[in-house]
Design a protein around this motif. Structure first.
Motif, PDB file in Angstrom:
ATOM      1  N   PHE A   9       4.100   6.364   4.221  1.00  0.00           N
ATOM      2  CA  PHE A   9       4.729   5.490   5.472  1.00  0.00           C
ATOM      3  C   PHE A   9       5.936   4.940   5.080  1.00  0.00           C
ATOM      4  N   PRO A  10       6.967   4.885   6.258  1.00  0.00           N
ATOM      5  CA  PRO A  10       8.130   4.447   5.914  1.00  0.00           C
ATOM      6  C   PRO A  10       8.289   2.931   5.669  1.00  0.00           C
ATOM      7  N   ALA A  11       9.135   2.761   4.319  1.00  0.00           N
ATOM      8  CA  ALA A  11       9.446   1.506   3.844  1.00  0.00           C
ATOM      9  C   ALA A  11       8.099   0.819   2.948  1.00  0.00           C
ATOM     10  N   ASP A  13       4.670   2.005  -0.008  1.00  0.00           N
ATOM     11  CA  ASP A  13       4.238   2.822  -0.984  1.00  0.00           C
ATOM     12  C   ASP A  13       2.716   3.422  -0.544  1.00  0.00           C
ATOM     13  N   MET A  14       2.335   3.385   0.903  1.00  0.00           N
ATOM     14  CA  MET A  14       1.063   3.847   1.448  1.00  0.00           C
ATOM     15  C   MET A  14       1.239   5.034   2.089  1.00  0.00           C
ATOM     16  N   SER A  15       0.219   5.756   2.244  1.00  0.00           N
ATOM     17  CA  SER A  15       0.204   6.977   3.070  1.00  0.00           C
ATOM     18  C   SER A  15      -0.036   6.408   4.412  1.00  0.00           C
ATOM     19  N   TRP A  16       0.522   7.372   5.471  1.00  0.00           N
ATOM     20  CA  TRP A  16       0.350   7.183   6.771  1.00  0.00           C
ATOM     21  C   TRP A  16      -1.183   6.886   7.179  1.00  0.00           C
ATOM     22  N   GLY A  17      -2.208   7.596   6.633  1.00  0.00           N
ATOM     23  CA  GLY A  17      -3.609   7.538   6.838  1.00  0.00           C
ATOM     24  C   GLY A  17      -4.063   5.892   6.405  1.00  0.00           C
ATOM     25  N   LEU A  18      -3.606   5.454   5.350  1.00  0.00           N
ATOM     26  CA  LEU A  18      -3.978   4.098   4.834  1.00  0.00           C
ATOM     27  C   LEU A  18      -3.591   3.000   5.796  1.00  0.00           C
ATOM     28  N   PRO A  69       4.132  -3.639  -3.171  1.00  0.00           N
ATOM     29  CA  PRO A  69       3.048  -4.459  -2.502  1.00  0.00           C
ATOM     30  C   PRO A  69       3.460  -5.440  -1.537  1.00  0.00           C
ATOM     31  N   PHE A  70       4.665  -5.960  -1.540  1.00  0.00           N
ATOM     32  CA  PHE A  70       4.967  -6.798  -0.529  1.00  0.00           C
ATOM     33  C   PHE A  70       5.422  -6.095   0.791  1.00  0.00           C
ATOM     34  N   ALA A  71       6.174  -5.220   0.745  1.00  0.00           N
ATOM     35  CA  ALA A  71       6.609  -4.465   1.970  1.00  0.00           C
ATOM     36  C   ALA A  71       5.372  -3.859   2.613  1.00  0.00           C
ATOM     37  N   ASP A  72       4.332  -3.197   1.589  1.00  0.00           N
ATOM     38  CA  ASP A  72       3.139  -2.595   2.309  1.00  0.00           C
ATOM     39  C   ASP A  72       2.545  -3.402   3.085  1.00  0.00           C
ATOM     40  N   PHE A  73       2.207  -4.415   2.935  1.00  0.00           N
ATOM     41  CA  PHE A  73       1.490  -5.607   4.023  1.00  0.00           C
ATOM     42  C   PHE A  73       2.310  -6.092   4.768  1.00  0.00           C
TER      43      PHE A  73
END
Length: 159
Positions: A9-11, A13-18, A69-73
């Motif tokens: 997913f943009p910006a 480190d996670m997949s679109w699905g997650l 990790p910060f950007a993910d959430f």
């Protein structure tokens, strides 16, 4: 071959699905609470619906290795806030026929404006609160994910 749901997913480190799963698990509480099927603070069902998504967010934040990790959430929080906005606004249009009543605080806020701005102020208030909830939730979990990643990084280094 990567499917769309497996791509990052943009910006983040996670997949679109997650990302979509983490955002979507908050939707049932929003809809059911807005329609007063499971009214806020009404008992165990409400608290499970309200808290389970954040427990899952925390589990992912603590267990998952990430370069961002910060950007993910933060991204998950923003998207969650946008789902809150979309659901509240969609149900606002349905009106009381399905049991939805916009928050009284939105109307108290809108009372400060003239009739021409009343609806915009009430809806804007609701949107602002929804985004603060989403972004605030994302930031809290982002900080936890960042700390977990740092602790994990130290544990992985040789002594």
């Amino acid at each position: 071959m990567n499917t769309v749901l497996e791509r990052r997913f943009p910006a983040t480190d996670m997949s679109w699905g997650l990302v979509l799963i983490l955002v979507a698990i908050g939707v049932p509480r929003t809809v059911l609470a807005d329609l007063e099927v499971v009214p806020p603070n009404s008992g165990l069902a409400y608290y499970v619906l309200a808290l389970a998504p954040f427990v899952v967010w925390l589990a992912v934040a603590l267990a998952r290795r990430s370069r961002r990790p910060f950007a993910d959430f933060v991204v998950v929080g923003v998207l969650y806030g946008l789902t809150l906005v979309a659901i509240h606004q969609a149900l606002w249009g349905v009106g009381r026929t399905w049991g939805y009543r916009p928050p009284a605080a939105a109307f108290e806020f809108a009372d400060r404006f003239g009739p021409a701005w009343y609806d915009i102020a009430a809806r804007g208030y609701t949107c602002g609160v929804a985004m603060m909830i989403g972004i605030g939730s994302g930031l809290v979990v982002a900080v936890i994910a960042l700390i977990a990643g740092r602790v994990r990084g130290r544990a992985d280094q040789p002594a």
